[in-house]
Design a protein around this motif. Structure first.
Motif, short mmCIF file in Angstrom:
data_model
loop_
_atom_site.label_atom_id
_atom_site.label_comp_id
_atom_site.label_asym_id
_atom_site.label_seq_id
_atom_site.Cartn_x
_atom_site.Cartn_y
_atom_site.Cartn_z
N VAL A 3 -4.69 -26.51 -18.85
CA VAL A 3 -4.40 -25.11 -19.14
C VAL A 3 -5.46 -24.46 -20.02
O VAL A 3 -5.77 -23.27 -19.85
CB VAL A 3 -2.99 -24.96 -19.78
N SER A 6 3.06 -23.44 -14.93
CA SER A 6 2.25 -23.51 -16.15
C SER A 6 0.95 -22.73 -16.00
O SER A 6 0.46 -22.13 -16.97
CB SER A 6 1.95 -24.98 -16.51
N ILE A 7 0.39 -22.69 -14.80
CA ILE A 7 -0.83 -21.93 -14.57
C ILE A 7 -0.52 -20.43 -14.49
O ILE A 7 -1.28 -19.59 -14.97
CB ILE A 7 -1.54 -22.40 -13.28
#
Length: 260
Positions: free
Chosen positions: A12, A66-67
């Motif tokens: 991330v 999450s991205i």
């Protein structure tokens, strides 16, 4: 549940470092995709039989979410890649065939794929095709204009939906794995939408594109069934995960702003 090897964490920090520039400059998120490639995550969902780490819906949704919270463009490109992978896995064919070869290339991070389903004139009904392939010996010839092809100018291959030869119904379709370098493929214009400015979604013209019959995904005239059984569930999951990531980050920033 799919058998899994160790799946690397999503990089991330590397993706977020370039997110602002991707959106501001409306450019493809090459750095984010490279980070996912180095982490082995372009292969997420690819079984060990093809050299991938495996992974099922939970792992795919978690990675995309999450991205999505840090770079919507990277998240959407990644989502459509993973959905196309799952579509190919519905019928990978013989181990020495073209689809299995592409799956192995995806497992090594050397190949980015995407979907080319939606046709001009069918509106949002991506399962309905307005053009039909023409059979020519051991090949088919595709003439069609596809819209909203994510990663259009960057993908190494497209999973293309097209009406089956010799029929009129928009629901009797075939799916083909098409090399993006094939003669007759033209990306028509850059993406000019609002938001996810670097996802590279553009119309793509297929003009006289010749595809070997061995590149068909699934049985003849059963592309619609494959789209409903394999593509659509993963498409809904991936898009939902992307949106949850985006909206979750927006909420967190709003709370931070209000609290400050």
């Amino acid at each position: 549940m799919a058998t899994m090897q160790t799946i690397a964490p999503v990089p991330v920090d590397e993706i977020e470092a370039h997110a602002e520039a991707v959106d501001r400059d409306r450019r493809f998120p090459t750095e984010g995709l490279d980070a996912l490639r180095r982490a082995g995550l372009l292969a997420l969902g690819v079984p060990a039989a093809y050299g991938g780490p495996g992974g099922g819906p939970h792992e795919v949704a978690a990675a995309i979410r999450s991205i999505g919270g840090i770079c919507g463009s990277t998240s959407m490109v990644y989502a459509m890649h993973l959905v196309a992978v799952q579509t190919l896995l519905a019928d990978p064919g013989p181990d020495d065939g073209p689809k299995a070869e592409v799956l192995r290339a995806i497992a090594t991070g050397e190949h980015l794929t995407t979907l080319a389903f939606s046709a001009r004139g069918s509106r949002s009904h991506f399962w309905a095709q307005t053009a039909h392939a023409v059979r020519d010996g051991d090949e088919v010839v595709i003439d069609d204009l596809k819209t909203w092809v994510t990663s259009a100018a960057e993908a190494d291959s497209y999973v293309v939906a097209i009406g089956s030869p010799g029929v009129e119904s928009p629901l009797q379709t075939d799916l083909y794995l098409v090399d993006a370098r094939s003669a007759g493929i033209t990306v028509l214009q850059p993406f000019e939408g609002l938001g996810m400015c670097g996802n590279g979604s553009s119309p793509v013209s297929f003009s006289g594109v010749r595809v070997p019959a061995s590149h068909r995904v699934g049985k003849a005239r059963e592309g619609y069934r494959t789209m409903m059984a394999a593509t659509l569930p993963w498409f809904v999951l991936a898009c939902g995960a992307c949106c949850v990531g985006l909206s979750g980050r927006a909420l967190a920033l709003a709370i931070e702003h209000a609290g400050g």
